[in-house]
Design an enzyme around this catalytic site. Sequence first.
Site, PDB file in Angstrom:
ATOM      1  N   GLU A 155      39.149  59.091 -21.513  1.00  0.00           N
ATOM      2  CA  GLU A 155      40.238  59.655 -20.719  1.00  0.00           C
ATOM      3  C   GLU A 155      41.467  58.795 -20.972  1.00  0.00           C
ATOM      4  O   GLU A 155      41.572  57.684 -20.452  1.00  0.00           O
ATOM      5  CB  GLU A 155      39.866  59.684 -19.238  1.00  0.00           C
ATOM      6  CG  GLU A 155      38.670  60.561 -18.923  1.00  0.00           C
ATOM      7  CD  GLU A 155      38.868  62.016 -19.292  1.00  0.00           C
ATOM      8  OE1 GLU A 155      40.036  62.447 -19.423  1.00  0.00           O
ATOM      9  OE2 GLU A 155      37.871  62.726 -19.471  1.00  0.00           O
ATOM     10  N   CYS A 183      48.550  58.226 -15.976  1.00  0.00           N
ATOM     11  CA  CYS A 183      48.342  58.801 -17.308  1.00  0.00           C
ATOM     12  C   CYS A 183      48.904  60.213 -17.402  1.00  0.00           C
ATOM     13  O   CYS A 183      49.240  60.686 -18.494  1.00  0.00           O
ATOM     14  CB  CYS A 183      46.856  58.807 -17.653  1.00  0.00           C
ATOM     15  SG  CYS A 183      45.819  59.767 -16.516  1.00  0.00           S
TER      16      CYS A 183
END
Length: 479
Positions: free
Chosen positions: A220, A254
């Site tokens: 991820e 993110c």
Amino acid sequence: MTGEPTRDDMMAVLARQKAAQLADGPPSEALRAERLDRCIGLLVDHAEAIAEALNADFGSRSKAVTGLTDVSASIGPLKHAKANLKAWMRPEKRKTTPAILGLFGAKAQIQYQPKGVVGVISPWNFPVNLTFAPLAGILAAGNRAMIKPSELTPATSELMKSMFAKAFSEEEIAVFTGGPDVGQAFSGLPFDHLIFTGGTAVARHVMRAASENLVPVTLELGGKSPVVISESADIKTAAARIMAGKTLNAGQICLAPDYVLAPETKIGEFIEEARQSVAKMFPTIKDNPDYTAIISQKHYERITGYLEDARAKGAQVVELNPAGEDFSQQPYRKIPPTLILNPTEEMAVMQEEIFGPVLPVKTYRKTAEAVDYVNAHERPLALYWFGTDEAERDHVLANTTSGGATINDVIFHVAQEELPFGGVGPSGMGSYHGHDGFREFSHAKSVYSQIRKDIGPLQRMRPPYGPAIAGYLKGATRR
């Protein structure tokens, strides 16, 4: 264990976890639910301590932000997994091939079984959420876990270590704190699966280490997630939502919008609405506890370096500083929201993921230009589009590739437990959340049950071959 754990220390725990998994067999639904409950209890009981630890690690981080993004956002996935556990654990029926075998009683199904021991390398930006949210799928799937939290949030990492030790044996969940050397050794352990959340550069090392033991990985990552504002967009609403996403955790997300593509005709309006939305959320910034500090001096210098580089190369830099505060002297590492207008590709801010409250804004004339710009760069973790023109929306979605997308907002798709969350290419591989997380951390075992009676068609598949098999092959090889 005193000092930082060695590879041998971690290998010993991994061996014990694997042995316990084999000895105990796949955990029952009740045990899985109880483990999920224990995690929920840890978060509820330690909510205040988590907020204090994260505030200490960041230097300044709102309790509300921690409550929203690290505590409640972790409890939600755990409760969702518990509520759906029974349905997820059921074998999944599939049709037989050829279908006639099913008519005679043959069965095809997928049985989801635990992979075993899953390694979790969690990052510093949301250290609690990005430890507990994967655990929802890991524990629901019946696995055990070993966790390596970030050294950049030492207070929070040590708190999580003590939290898990209160509720789980080391054979169920073990936490190893330490620096990069510990992380490097951890990523090379022979887990049954490894999930890493962090930067793309480190991910390459993690994947390389995991490959030595052929450990399957979920990565991820991040990237430069674009925002495309349509001519049809409500600029006031778009600016408010974009700046809310960009200033949450001071952009250390993110999924934070990394740059904006706005119509030439709307750029002035966007700047003004962005300014007003920031002033409404943060009348002051410097001593405002709602505005998060940058995690470390190194990251602070990296982000301010982007601004210096952009100015040196001729960019127009617009600081959104409602109270006109002086940030040259401050007890924290705060950077006010800052727009960089029409940056060029030579600027560092357009080459690297920003991970801070700096937002480049580029203009375009036609939608095709915006799509072409996105496609000329690495595939991002997310794409955001604002507008009401459905044909344009569908065109942008169909002609760009991103891990996920949110329409008329930013970041929100990550909160949807029924949607898989993950990247594509440089922004990640694999996905989790909800049922997709259960599947990610399970082994999908294909099981076929043959019919009991040895009927003619089955017999004709065996030697000696004759007219019957020839007839079957003739029929099977037609267009």
